[in-house]
Design a protein around this motif. Structure first.
Motif, PDB file in Angstrom:
ATOM      1  N   VAL A  71       0.816  -1.220   0.000  1.00 16.48           N
ATOM      2  CA  VAL A  71       0.000   0.000   0.000  1.00 16.48           C
ATOM      3  C   VAL A  71       0.847   1.265   0.000  1.00 16.48           C
ATOM      4  CG1 VAL A  71      -2.071  -1.058   0.978  1.00 16.48           C
ATOM      5  CG2 VAL A  71      -0.351  -0.124   2.510  1.00 16.48           C
ATOM      6  N   SER A  72       1.976   1.249   0.690  1.00 12.94           N
ATOM      7  CA  SER A  72       2.820   2.442   0.737  1.00 12.94           C
ATOM      8  C   SER A  72       3.387   2.770  -0.644  1.00 12.94           C
ATOM      9  CB  SER A  72       3.948   2.245   1.748  1.00 12.94           C
ATOM     10  OG  SER A  72       4.672   3.431   1.902  1.00 12.94           O
ATOM     11  N   GLU A  73       3.828   1.751  -1.354  1.00 10.46           N
ATOM     12  CA  GLU A  73       4.352   1.976  -2.710  1.00 10.46           C
ATOM     13  C   GLU A  73       3.253   2.404  -3.670  1.00 10.46           C
ATOM     14  OE1 GLU A  73       7.059  -0.974  -4.269  1.00 10.46           O
ATOM     15  OE2 GLU A  73       7.678  -1.480  -2.228  1.00 10.46           O
ATOM     16  N   LEU A  74       2.038   1.862  -3.488  1.00  8.41           N
ATOM     17  CA  LEU A  74       0.900   2.297  -4.308  1.00  8.41           C
ATOM     18  C   LEU A  74       0.653   3.787  -4.111  1.00  8.41           C
ATOM     19  CD1 LEU A  74      -1.685   1.676  -6.068  1.00  8.41           C
ATOM     20  CD2 LEU A  74      -2.863   1.443  -3.874  1.00  8.41           C
ATOM     21  N   VAL A  75       0.698   4.231  -2.879  1.00  3.99           N
ATOM     22  CA  VAL A  75       0.501   5.652  -2.579  1.00  3.99           C
ATOM     23  C   VAL A  75       1.599   6.486  -3.238  1.00  3.99           C
ATOM     24  CG1 VAL A  75       0.437   7.378  -0.736  1.00  3.99           C
ATOM     25  CG2 VAL A  75      -0.784   5.207  -0.454  1.00  3.99           C
ATOM     26  N   ASP A  76       2.853   6.034  -3.120  1.00  2.00           N
ATOM     27  CA  ASP A  76       3.965   6.759  -3.745  1.00  2.00           C
ATOM     28  C   ASP A  76       3.801   6.844  -5.258  1.00  2.00           C
ATOM     29  OD1 ASP A  76       5.184   7.106  -1.292  1.00  2.00           O
ATOM     30  OD2 ASP A  76       6.565   5.417  -1.547  1.00  2.00           O
ATOM     31  N   ARG A  77       3.401   5.751  -5.867  1.00  2.00           N
ATOM     32  CA  ARG A  77       3.324   5.676  -7.322  1.00  2.00           C
ATOM     33  C   ARG A  77       2.111   6.394  -7.898  1.00  2.00           C
ATOM     34  NH1 ARG A  77       2.950   0.035  -8.525  1.00  2.00           N
ATOM     35  NH2 ARG A  77       0.744   0.397  -8.654  1.00  2.00           N
ATOM     36  N   CYS A  78       0.950   6.222  -7.279  1.00  2.00           N
ATOM     37  CA  CYS A  78      -0.297   6.712  -7.885  1.00  2.00           C
ATOM     38  C   CYS A  78      -0.876   7.951  -7.220  1.00  2.00           C
ATOM     39  CB  CYS A  78      -1.345   5.605  -7.855  1.00  2.00           C
ATOM     40  SG  CYS A  78      -0.876   4.146  -8.783  1.00  2.00           S
ATOM     41  N   TYR A  79      -0.384   8.301  -6.050  1.00  2.00           N
ATOM     42  CA  TYR A  79      -0.971   9.426  -5.314  1.00  2.00           C
ATOM     43  C   TYR A  79       0.120  10.373  -4.825  1.00  2.00           C
ATOM     44  CZ  TYR A  79      -5.057   6.556  -5.710  1.00  2.00           C
ATOM     45  OH  TYR A  79      -6.081   5.813  -6.235  1.00  2.00           O
ATOM     46  N   SER A  80       1.039  10.673  -5.700  1.00  2.00           N
ATOM     47  CA  SER A  80       2.184  11.508  -5.318  1.00  2.00           C
ATOM     48  C   SER A  80       1.777  12.935  -4.961  1.00  2.00           C
ATOM     49  CB  SER A  80       3.230  11.516  -6.432  1.00  2.00           C
ATOM     50  OG  SER A  80       2.666  12.026  -7.621  1.00  2.00           O
ATOM     51  N   THR A  81       0.605  13.384  -5.407  1.00  2.00           N
ATOM     52  CA  THR A  81       0.155  14.739  -5.085  1.00  2.00           C
ATOM     53  C   THR A  81      -0.606  14.796  -3.765  1.00  2.00           C
ATOM     54  OG1 THR A  81      -1.896  14.451  -6.323  1.00  2.00           O
ATOM     55  CG2 THR A  81      -0.016  15.384  -7.526  1.00  2.00           C
ATOM     56  N   VAL A  82      -0.862  13.632  -3.166  1.00  2.00           N
ATOM     57  CA  VAL A  82      -1.563  13.564  -1.891  1.00  2.00           C
ATOM     58  C   VAL A  82      -0.528  13.492  -0.777  1.00  2.00           C
ATOM     59  CG1 VAL A  82      -3.169  12.196  -0.487  1.00  2.00           C
ATOM     60  CG2 VAL A  82      -3.525  12.377  -2.958  1.00  2.00           C
ATOM     61  N   ARG A  83      -0.783  14.210   0.293  1.00  2.00           N
ATOM     62  CA  ARG A  83       0.144  14.181   1.429  1.00  2.00           C
ATOM     63  C   ARG A  83       0.160  12.782   2.042  1.00  2.00           C
ATOM     64  NH1 ARG A  83      -0.247  17.492   7.107  1.00  2.00           N
ATOM     65  NH2 ARG A  83       1.647  16.606   8.000  1.00  2.00           N
ATOM     66  N   LYS A  84       1.339  12.183   2.086  1.00  2.00           N
ATOM     67  CA  LYS A  84       1.520  10.861   2.677  1.00  2.00           C
ATOM     68  C   LYS A  84       2.179  11.040   4.042  1.00  2.00           C
ATOM     69  CE  LYS A  84       4.272   6.664   2.112  1.00  2.00           C
ATOM     70  NZ  LYS A  84       5.271   6.020   1.252  1.00  2.00           N
ATOM     71  N   VAL A  85       1.571  10.441   5.051  1.00  2.00           N
ATOM     72  CA  VAL A  85       2.103  10.489   6.403  1.00  2.00           C
ATOM     73  C   VAL A  85       2.485   9.070   6.804  1.00  2.00           C
ATOM     74  CG1 VAL A  85       1.560  10.969   8.822  1.00  2.00           C
ATOM     75  CG2 VAL A  85       0.667  12.470   7.022  1.00  2.00           C
ATOM     76  N   VAL A  86       3.726   8.889   7.219  1.00  2.00           N
ATOM     77  CA  VAL A  86       4.181   7.587   7.696  1.00  2.00           C
ATOM     78  C   VAL A  86       4.130   7.631   9.218  1.00  2.00           C
ATOM     79  CG1 VAL A  86       6.071   5.936   7.753  1.00  2.00           C
ATOM     80  CG2 VAL A  86       5.632   7.261   5.672  1.00  2.00           C
ATOM     81  N   PHE A  87       3.288   6.772   9.776  1.00  2.00           N
ATOM     82  CA  PHE A  87       3.087   6.692  11.220  1.00  2.00           C
ATOM     83  C   PHE A  87       3.705   5.391  11.712  1.00  2.00           C
ATOM     84  CE2 PHE A  87      -0.548   8.639  13.911  1.00  2.00           C
ATOM     85  CZ  PHE A  87       0.081   9.859  13.930  1.00  2.00           C
ATOM     86  N   ALA A  88       4.297   5.404  12.882  1.00  2.00           N
ATOM     87  CA  ALA A  88       4.887   4.198  13.455  1.00  2.00           C
ATOM     88  C   ALA A  88       3.867   3.061  13.485  1.00  2.00           C
ATOM     89  CB  ALA A  88       5.392   4.478  14.867  1.00  2.00           C
ATOM     90  N   ARG A  89       4.346   1.862  13.217  1.00  2.00           N
ATOM     91  CA  ARG A  89       3.450   0.695  13.194  1.00  2.00           C
ATOM     92  C   ARG A  89       2.687   0.562  14.513  1.00  2.00           C
ATOM     93  NH1 ARG A  89       2.396  -3.139   9.644  1.00  2.00           N
ATOM     94  NH2 ARG A  89       3.970  -2.436   8.197  1.00  2.00           N
TER      95      ARG A  89
END
Length: 169
Positions: free
Chosen positions: A77-95
Motif C-alpha cells: 500500500v505504501s508503494e501504491l501511494v507513492d506511485r499513484c498518489y504523489s500529489t496527496v500528502r503521505k504520512v508515515v506513522f509508526a506501526r
C-alpha cells in the motif's frame, strides 16, 4: 470541491496490510465527522481494490505504516501511494500507532450508535486491520488537525466484504 482550508477533499485515509494481503482502511470525513471502515483481501498485484477505494475517497492525506517489502511481487500500500498518489500528502506513522485494540476502544467510545447495532461485535475479531487503521487515523487527526472527537458523536459506516465486492466491480 474545496473546503475552507483550500483542500480539495475532506477525507483522511489510514491504510495497513498484513502478509496475507488483507488491507484495512479507515476513511475519516472531516466535514461530516464520519468514519468509513473496510477490510478486504487484495487480489491483484496492482492493488486494484485499494486504488479504486482511494479514487472514490479522493483523500487529502493518506496515513500508512513504514514501508516494508511486500511478498510475491506485490507493491504494497505504501508503494501504491507513492506511485499513484504523489500529489496527496503521505504520512508515515509508526506501526505501533496502528493498534487494533485501541481502535476497537475508540469505536466503542466514539460511535454515535451502539456498536452492537452496527454489527461490530463480530467485526472486531474479523476486521482488526480496519480498526488498526482507525486508531492511527483518529490519532493523527486529533494531533495534526486539532479535531477532538467526543464520545458518541462519530458516525461509523462499516463496509463488509460482500458490500465492497459489489462496490469494487
Amino acid at each position: 470541491m474545496e473546503d475552507d482550508g483550500g483542500e480539495r477533499s475532506s477525507f483522511v485515509v489510514g491504510l495497513i496490510e498484513n502478509r496475507a494481503k488483507e488491507v484495512g482502511m479507515a476513511a475519516f470525513d472531516l466535514r461530516s465527522a464520519s468514519l468509513h471502515l473496510s477490510q478486504y483481501i487484495e487480489t491483484s498485484s496492482s492493488y486494484q481494490n485499494t486504488n479504486t477505494l482511494l479514487r472514490f475517497y479522493d483523500p487529502c492525506v493518506i496515513i500508512v505504516p513504514p514501508n516494508k517489502l511486500a511478498a510475491d511481487g506485490m507493491v504494497g500500500v505504501s508503494e501504491l501511494v507513492d506511485r499513484c498518489y504523489s500529489t496527496v500528502r503521505k504520512v508515515v506513522f509508526a506501526r505501533g500507532c496502528f493498534d487494533d485494540t485501541k481502535g476497537a476502544v475508540l469505536i466503542q467510545n466514539l460511535a454515535a450508535e451502539e456498536p452492537l447495532a452496527l454489527g461490530l461485535d463480530t467485526y472486531y475479531k474479523q476486521h482488526y486491520l480496519s480498526l488498526a487503521a482507525a486508531a492511527a487515523t483518529i490519532k493523527w487527526i486529533e494531533a495534526e488537525k486539532g479535531v477532538i472527537v467526543t464520545n458518541h458523536s462519530l458516525t461509523v459506516c462499516v463496509f463488509f466484504h460482500t458490500v465492497l465486492s459489489y462496490l469494487l466491480r
